[in-house]
Design an enzyme around this catalytic site. Structure first.
Site, PDB file in Angstrom:
ATOM      1  N   LEU A  82      39.328  21.261  -5.610  1.00  0.00           N
ATOM      2  CA  LEU A  82      39.215  20.340  -4.482  1.00  0.00           C
ATOM      3  C   LEU A  82      39.938  19.055  -4.831  1.00  0.00           C
ATOM      4  O   LEU A  82      39.727  18.502  -5.911  1.00  0.00           O
ATOM      5  CB  LEU A  82      37.745  20.016  -4.171  1.00  0.00           C
ATOM      6  CG  LEU A  82      36.850  21.123  -3.625  1.00  0.00           C
ATOM      7  CD1 LEU A  82      35.415  20.612  -3.527  1.00  0.00           C
ATOM      8  CD2 LEU A  82      37.336  21.588  -2.261  1.00  0.00           C
ATOM      9  N   HIS A  83      40.797  18.586  -3.924  1.00  0.00           N
ATOM     10  CA  HIS A  83      41.475  17.318  -4.190  1.00  0.00           C
ATOM     11  C   HIS A  83      41.793  16.535  -2.931  1.00  0.00           C
ATOM     12  O   HIS A  83      42.115  15.361  -3.001  1.00  0.00           O
ATOM     13  CB  HIS A  83      42.769  17.563  -4.969  1.00  0.00           C
ATOM     14  CG  HIS A  83      43.860  18.180  -4.148  1.00  0.00           C
ATOM     15  ND1 HIS A  83      43.898  19.530  -3.864  1.00  0.00           N
ATOM     16  CD2 HIS A  83      44.947  17.637  -3.535  1.00  0.00           C
ATOM     17  CE1 HIS A  83      44.959  19.790  -3.131  1.00  0.00           C
ATOM     18  NE2 HIS A  83      45.608  18.661  -2.900  1.00  0.00           N
ATOM     19  N   ARG A  84      41.710  17.167  -1.771  1.00  0.00           N
ATOM     20  CA  ARG A  84      42.127  16.477  -0.554  1.00  0.00           C
ATOM     21  C   ARG A  84      41.127  15.390  -0.171  1.00  0.00           C
ATOM     22  O   ARG A  84      39.906  15.599  -0.229  1.00  0.00           O
ATOM     23  CB  ARG A  84      42.305  17.468   0.593  1.00  0.00           C
ATOM     24  CG  ARG A  84      43.412  18.471   0.317  1.00  0.00           C
ATOM     25  CD  ARG A  84      43.904  19.187   1.542  1.00  0.00           C
ATOM     26  NE  ARG A  84      44.979  20.109   1.166  1.00  0.00           N
ATOM     27  CZ  ARG A  84      46.247  19.759   1.021  1.00  0.00           C
ATOM     28  NH1 ARG A  84      46.605  18.506   1.243  1.00  0.00           N
ATOM     29  NH2 ARG A  84      47.159  20.641   0.663  1.00  0.00           N
ATOM     30  N   PRO A  85      41.631  14.218   0.242  1.00  0.00           N
ATOM     31  CA  PRO A  85      40.743  13.112   0.611  1.00  0.00           C
ATOM     32  C   PRO A  85      39.683  13.502   1.626  1.00  0.00           C
ATOM     33  O   PRO A  85      38.551  13.013   1.567  1.00  0.00           O
ATOM     34  CB  PRO A  85      41.710  12.071   1.183  1.00  0.00           C
ATOM     35  CG  PRO A  85      43.005  12.341   0.476  1.00  0.00           C
ATOM     36  CD  PRO A  85      43.053  13.834   0.309  1.00  0.00           C
ATOM     37  N   ASP A 116      41.160  23.801  -1.521  1.00  0.00           N
ATOM     38  CA  ASP A 116      41.777  23.123  -0.386  1.00  0.00           C
ATOM     39  C   ASP A 116      43.268  22.926  -0.640  1.00  0.00           C
ATOM     40  O   ASP A 116      43.938  22.151   0.027  1.00  0.00           O
ATOM     41  CB  ASP A 116      41.090  21.787  -0.070  1.00  0.00           C
ATOM     42  CG  ASP A 116      41.109  20.797  -1.233  1.00  0.00           C
ATOM     43  OD1 ASP A 116      41.796  21.057  -2.236  1.00  0.00           O
ATOM     44  OD2 ASP A 116      40.429  19.753  -1.126  1.00  0.00           O
TER      45      ASP A 116
END
Length: 360
Positions: free
Chosen positions: A205-208, A279
């Site tokens: 997971l990394h998306r804002p 993501d």
């Protein structure tokens, strides 16, 4: 012909590696400069990534470091412009949709250097994603377009790009995956965590939209922890996520947090996982080729082929959809995927062959 190969984030190097290997194997009349913008710094990237992918150290590291997107864009543009003023290549090749690709494409175009975009024409139609803005900008100023799908080529045609400048070549990220698949290796955590094939999940997971809202992030991670049914969830989490969980005293019994994992080891985990939850767009491509169930925690994708014929399913962040998807994994009813057209490990070769024919 002299070309600049631009990379700034880990996925860029995976895609660029294919082009470098193709140049080296073909003994092509092409010279290249590998330009690392320094957009991302990762110990596994700087110390082992180049060795694992069998690519040379960058010819130039612009060293822009961290900052806001505007700061990074400005610094990359200024530093790459200075490099171009010293020595212009015949062509600037950018891959993907990161800030580095967009910024270098703009600097090159403004100084009269032709731009080739590898992975052109893909769209999520979601402008809340910074990457979508980057894709649109890069495609609007590029001279040559290398696409991963016929759909991407078709979109470019609809937007007025000349057919003669669009080349459907396949996916360079998959070139690298297939080349190094026999060399995938067990990470240390395989033994330390007593992992076994098909008995764990991999999470990225990394998306804002997923990680910046504390309430949303807590709810999502606790849901995944519950749905894992006591199987380990391997999560190479960003330090700020670990810090948040510690501060909030959130207990995730099934989660196994790790440091960043190198390319060969991470893909070993992916190839042997029960399922990947992500993501990321690029990972959905890799899971499709490796035939691993993939659940995408987003509302859209710029890689529809991974859903239409691949192993990827989009669930957004809706609890009901997430539960249903993970339940399907456990009942072994996941759809059988197919490999998209021209994702055959030869995309880099096609690109270099085309570039050799350019009269630049």
């Amino acid at each position: 012909m002299i070309i600049d190969l631009i990379a700034g984030a880990r996925p860029n190097f995976v895609k660029i590696a294919s082009l470098i290997h193709a140049i080296q194997q073909d003994n092509a009349s092409i010279e290249f400069r590998l330009i690392h913008t320094g957009q991302h710094y990762d110990k596994n990237l700087s110390e082992s990534f180049f060795d694992q992918l069998q690519i040379p150290d960058p010819d130039k590291n612009l060293g822009v470091g961290s900052g806001t997107q505007a700061q990074q864009t400005a610094n990359i543009m200024m530093r790459y412009e200075a490099l171009l003023n010293e020595n212009k290549p015949d062509l600037c090749v950018v891959v993907g949709d990161v800030t580095s690709s967009m910024a270098c494409a703009i600097s090159a175009s403004k100084l009269g250097v032709k731009v080739a975009h590898v992975e052109a024409g893909i769209r999520s139609n979601d402008k809340s994603m910074p990457e979508e803005i980057n894709r649109i900008l890069i495609d609007s100023i590029s001279d040559y377009y290398f696409t991963t799908s016929r759909n991407a080529s078709g979109l470019l045609l609809k937007q007025g790009v000349s057919k003669e400048n669009i080349f459907f070549v396949g996916n360079t990220m998959i070139d690298t995956l297939l080349k190094f698949q026999p060399k995938f290796r067990k990470p240390i955590i395989w033994k330390d965590m007593a992992l076994s094939k098909n008995e764990y999940f991999v999470l990225t997971l990394h998306r804002p939209s997923n990680v910046d809202d504390p309430v949303k992030l807590k709810k999502l991670l606790e849901l995944l922890n519950e749905c894992a049914r006591n199987l380990p969830v391997i999560f190479p989490a960003h330090p700020r996520i670990k810090k948040f969980l510690k501060e909030q005293n959130i207990c995730l019994d099934n989660f196994k947090f790790t440091e960043p994992i190198s390319y060969l080891e991470f893909n070993f985990l992916v190839a042997n996982a029960k399922c990947v939850i992500t993501d990321s767009g690029g990972i959905t491509e890799e899971t499709t080729v490796l035939n691993i169930p993939c659940i995408t925690i987003r509302e859209n994708t710029e890689r529809p082929e991974t859903v239409e014929i691949g192993t990827n399913v989009i669930v957004g962040t809706e609890e009901k959809k997430i539960r249903k998807a993970i339940s399907t994994v456990f009942t072994n009813d996941w759809k059988t995927g197919q490999i998209p057209e021209l994702w055959d490990g030869k995309s880099g070769e096609r690109i270099i062959k085309i570039l050799k024919d350019f009269n630049l």
